[in-house]
Scaffold this motif. Structure first.
Motif, short mmCIF file in Angstrom:
data_model
loop_
_atom_site.label_atom_id
_atom_site.label_comp_id
_atom_site.label_asym_id
_atom_site.label_seq_id
_atom_site.Cartn_x
_atom_site.Cartn_y
_atom_site.Cartn_z
N SER A 44 0.86 -1.18 0.00
CA SER A 44 0.00 0.00 0.00
C SER A 44 0.89 1.23 0.00
O SER A 44 2.04 1.18 0.46
CB SER A 44 -0.94 0.01 1.21
N ASN A 45 0.37 2.33 -0.52
CA ASN A 45 1.10 3.58 -0.57
C ASN A 45 0.33 4.59 0.27
O ASN A 45 -0.77 4.99 -0.08
CB ASN A 45 1.23 4.07 -2.01
N ASP A 46 0.93 4.96 1.39
CA ASP A 46 0.30 5.91 2.30
C ASP A 46 1.10 7.21 2.28
O ASP A 46 2.06 7.37 3.03
CB ASP A 46 0.24 5.31 3.71
N ASN A 47 0.73 8.12 1.38
CA ASN A 47 1.43 9.41 1.22
C ASN A 47 2.94 9.23 1.04
O ASN A 47 3.74 9.87 1.72
CB ASN A 47 1.15 10.32 2.41
N PHE A 98 6.66 -7.78 7.42
CA PHE A 98 6.16 -6.42 7.28
C PHE A 98 7.35 -5.53 6.92
O PHE A 98 8.33 -5.47 7.64
CB PHE A 98 5.53 -5.95 8.60
N ILE A 99 7.25 -4.84 5.78
CA ILE A 99 8.31 -3.96 5.32
C ILE A 99 7.70 -2.58 5.09
O ILE A 99 6.69 -2.45 4.41
CB ILE A 99 8.91 -4.46 3.97
N LEU A 100 8.33 -1.54 5.65
CA LEU A 100 7.86 -0.18 5.47
C LEU A 100 9.03 0.67 4.96
O LEU A 100 10.10 0.69 5.58
CB LEU A 100 7.34 0.40 6.78
N LEU A 101 8.84 1.32 3.81
CA LEU A 101 9.84 2.25 3.28
C LEU A 101 9.40 3.64 3.69
O LEU A 101 8.38 4.15 3.21
CB LEU A 101 9.92 2.14 1.76
N LYS A 131 4.74 6.60 1.75
CA LYS A 131 5.26 5.49 2.55
C LYS A 131 4.76 4.20 1.91
O LYS A 131 3.56 3.99 1.80
CB LYS A 131 4.76 5.54 3.99
N ILE A 132 5.69 3.37 1.49
CA ILE A 132 5.30 2.10 0.87
C ILE A 132 5.33 1.01 1.93
O ILE A 132 6.35 0.82 2.61
CB ILE A 132 6.27 1.72 -0.28
N ILE A 133 4.22 0.33 2.09
CA ILE A 133 4.12 -0.78 3.04
C ILE A 133 3.99 -2.07 2.23
O ILE A 133 3.04 -2.24 1.48
CB ILE A 133 2.91 -0.62 3.97
N ILE A 134 4.98 -2.93 2.37
CA ILE A 134 4.94 -4.24 1.73
C ILE A 134 4.68 -5.23 2.85
O ILE A 134 5.44 -5.32 3.80
CB ILE A 134 6.29 -4.57 1.04
#
Length: 194
Positions: free
Chosen positions: A18-21, A93-96, A23-26
């Motif tokens: 998902s793309n939250d402003n 859980f990966i967060l960029l 922030k990419i959450i894989i």
């Protein structure tokens, strides 16, 4: 940093994100119900149906029917194992965010950035005649390997190209460009004989 190409590659490999402003959450991979029904359930149900039909009726060509049943069961269970393997490969859980990669996995929860990332490493394994599996790992300063993502494809070249692309993207994202040298075990391609 533009994420449109990253998102399209994740979509192509059916990796949940998902793309939250920005922030990419894989994270937890989605169950692909089309694959599950078409490639897992239908062959198994067909094999069961043919088995019941063969038991009820004294069918001719028993040898060919048994071979078909074995083929259908094998196909269903093989596709189930591939679907499950892919789901497990992308279960972390990966967060960029903010030039860091936040990881939550079996080791714990970590914020990995320029200070504590040593390298990225990827592997390719041929799992059958037509399928290659690629995995991308982040190696931290305590030499732990954190799996970032995993996927498969029918063409080894596409798997290799996408692994290189994901690696370069993450190196650029955390600004590791001048600090690390990408490791790869592609030279030691693992091939299982069928």
């Amino acid at each position: 940093m533009n994420t449109s190409v990253l998102e399209s590659k994740l979509k192509r490999h059916k990796i949940s994100y998902s793309n939250d402003n920005g922030k990419i959450i894989i994270g937890k991979s989605k169950t692909d119900f089309g694959t599950l029904i078409g490639l897992v359930l239908l062959p198994i149900i067909a094999a069961l149906g043919i088995s019941i039909f063969m038991l009820i009726n004294n069918a001719e060509y028993r040898g060919k029917i048994i071979a078909a049943i074995i083929f259908l069961f094998g196909t269903g269970f093989y596709n189930y194992s591939r679907t499950r393997s892919k789901k497990q490969s992308n279960n972390n859980f990966i967060l960029l965010e903010d030039k860091a990669i936040k990881v939550k996995n079996d080791f714990g929860a970590y914020i990995l950035d320029l200070k504590n990332i040593i390298d990225f490493e990827y592997t390719i394994e041929q799992i059958d005649e037509e399928t290659f599996e690629g995995n991308l790992y982040l190696i931290d300063n305590e030499e732990r390997k954190h799996q970032i993502l995993g996927f498969d494809d029918e063409d080894e070249k596409y798997v290799l190209n996408d692994l290189k692309w994901f690696s370069k993207y993450l190196i650029k994202y955390v600004e590791l460009n001048n600090h690390a040298h990408l490791k790869t075990s592609v030279g030691e391609l693992i091939v299982r004989n069928l």
